[in-house]
Design a protein around this motif. Structure first.
Motif, PDB file in Angstrom:
ATOM      1  N   THR A 282       0.868  -1.219   0.031  1.00 27.19           N
ATOM      2  CA  THR A 282      -0.023  -0.052   0.118  1.00 27.19           C
ATOM      3  C   THR A 282       0.808   1.175  -0.083  1.00 27.19           C
ATOM      4  N   THR A 283       1.968   1.408   0.815  1.00 30.40           N
ATOM      5  CA  THR A 283       2.773   2.497   0.659  1.00 30.40           C
ATOM      6  C   THR A 283       3.352   2.552  -0.600  1.00 30.40           C
ATOM      7  N   GLY A 284       3.898   1.442  -1.194  1.00 29.47           N
ATOM      8  CA  GLY A 284       4.475   1.529  -2.607  1.00 29.47           C
ATOM      9  C   GLY A 284       3.492   2.224  -3.701  1.00 29.47           C
ATOM     10  N   VAL A 285       2.094   1.914  -3.359  1.00 33.59           N
ATOM     11  CA  VAL A 285       1.214   2.359  -4.426  1.00 33.59           C
ATOM     12  C   VAL A 285       1.016   3.863  -4.196  1.00 33.59           C
ATOM     13  N   GLY A 286       1.045   4.414  -2.790  1.00 36.03           N
ATOM     14  CA  GLY A 286       1.159   5.823  -2.551  1.00 36.03           C
ATOM     15  C   GLY A 286       2.187   6.417  -3.067  1.00 36.03           C
ATOM     16  N   ILE A 287       3.482   5.880  -3.061  1.00 33.21           N
ATOM     17  CA  ILE A 287       4.729   6.452  -3.406  1.00 33.21           C
ATOM     18  C   ILE A 287       4.641   6.648  -4.946  1.00 33.21           C
ATOM     19  N   LEU A 288       4.156   5.685  -5.607  1.00 34.17           N
ATOM     20  CA  LEU A 288       4.159   5.768  -6.915  1.00 34.17           C
ATOM     21  C   LEU A 288       3.229   6.738  -7.418  1.00 34.17           C
ATOM     22  N   LEU A 289       1.963   6.986  -6.767  1.00 34.33           N
ATOM     23  CA  LEU A 289       0.728   7.713  -7.259  1.00 34.33           C
ATOM     24  C   LEU A 289       1.470   9.316  -6.752  1.00 34.33           C
ATOM     25  N   ALA A 290       2.185   9.411  -5.829  1.00 31.66           N
ATOM     26  CA  ALA A 290       2.849  10.686  -5.493  1.00 31.66           C
ATOM     27  C   ALA A 290       3.750  11.076  -6.504  1.00 31.66           C
ATOM     28  N   LEU A 291       4.478  10.320  -6.870  1.00 32.53           N
ATOM     29  CA  LEU A 291       5.596  10.545  -8.072  1.00 32.53           C
ATOM     30  C   LEU A 291       5.008  10.679  -9.348  1.00 32.53           C
ATOM     31  N   SER A 292       3.962  10.061  -9.636  1.00 32.61           N
ATOM     32  CA  SER A 292       3.259  10.351 -10.811  1.00 32.61           C
ATOM     33  C   SER A 292       2.525  11.761 -10.876  1.00 32.61           C
ATOM     34  N   GLN A 293       2.175  12.174  -9.861  1.00 33.39           N
ATOM     35  CA  GLN A 293       1.638  13.581  -9.602  1.00 33.39           C
ATOM     36  C   GLN A 293       3.078  14.497  -9.779  1.00 33.39           C
ATOM     37  N   ALA A 294       4.002  14.275  -9.247  1.00 36.24           N
ATOM     38  CA  ALA A 294       5.119  15.027  -9.223  1.00 36.24           C
ATOM     39  C   ALA A 294       5.966  15.197 -10.631  1.00 36.24           C
ATOM     40  N   MET A 295       5.782  14.121 -11.300  1.00 42.74           N
ATOM     41  CA  MET A 295       6.767  14.048 -12.388  1.00 42.74           C
ATOM     42  C   MET A 295       5.832  13.985 -13.632  1.00 42.74           C
ATOM     43  N   GLN A 296       4.428  14.321 -13.392  1.00 44.93           N
ATOM     44  CA  GLN A 296       3.420  14.261 -14.624  1.00 44.93           C
ATOM     45  C   GLN A 296       3.698  12.766 -15.555  1.00 44.93           C
ATOM     46  N   GLN A 297       3.609  11.669 -14.959  1.00 46.73           N
ATOM     47  CA  GLN A 297       4.005  10.543 -15.719  1.00 46.73           C
ATOM     48  C   GLN A 297       2.768   9.611 -15.413  1.00 46.73           C
ATOM     49  N   VAL A 298       1.745   9.635 -16.452  1.00 47.92           N
ATOM     50  CA  VAL A 298       0.752   8.738 -16.173  1.00 47.92           C
ATOM     51  C   VAL A 298       0.966   7.371 -16.150  1.00 47.92           C
TER      52      VAL A 298
END
Length: 89
Positions: free
Chosen positions: A44-60
């Motif tokens: 679950t934390t990995g999912v949260g990290i990936l979603l946060a990085l997706s927003q930060a780097m604009q990588q869908v």
């Protein structure tokens, strides 16, 4: 907006700290259940990290990776529960 990028990177960093705490629980953990719940925290934390990085780097594409990681975490939990139940008659 650089402040938004910094915000999402800070969130990802905070989640990374909780991931390290989960690693400690997996390593020390007195029972198998504690270890499995900590491993679930990884998912679950990995999912949260990936979603946060997706927003930060604009990588869908990172959203897709997060969904796959969430599915793998669910499959791992189901396998653990079935193993802990023992043989079914």
């Amino acid at each position: 907006m650089p402040w938004a990028t910094n915000f999402w990177l800070a969130i990802a960093g905070l989640l990374l700290v909780t991931l390290v705490a989960g690693l400690w629980r997996i390593w020390r953990g007195p029972t198998a259940t504690d270890r499995m719940l900590a491993a679930q925290l990884f998912g679950t934390t990995g999912v949260g990290i990936l979603l946060a990085l997706s927003q930060a780097m604009q990588q869908v594409a990172l959203i897709d990776v997060a969904l796959v990681l969430a599915l793998l975490a669910v499959i791992a939990m189901v396998a653990f529960v079935k193993r802990m139940q023992g043989p079914s008659s």
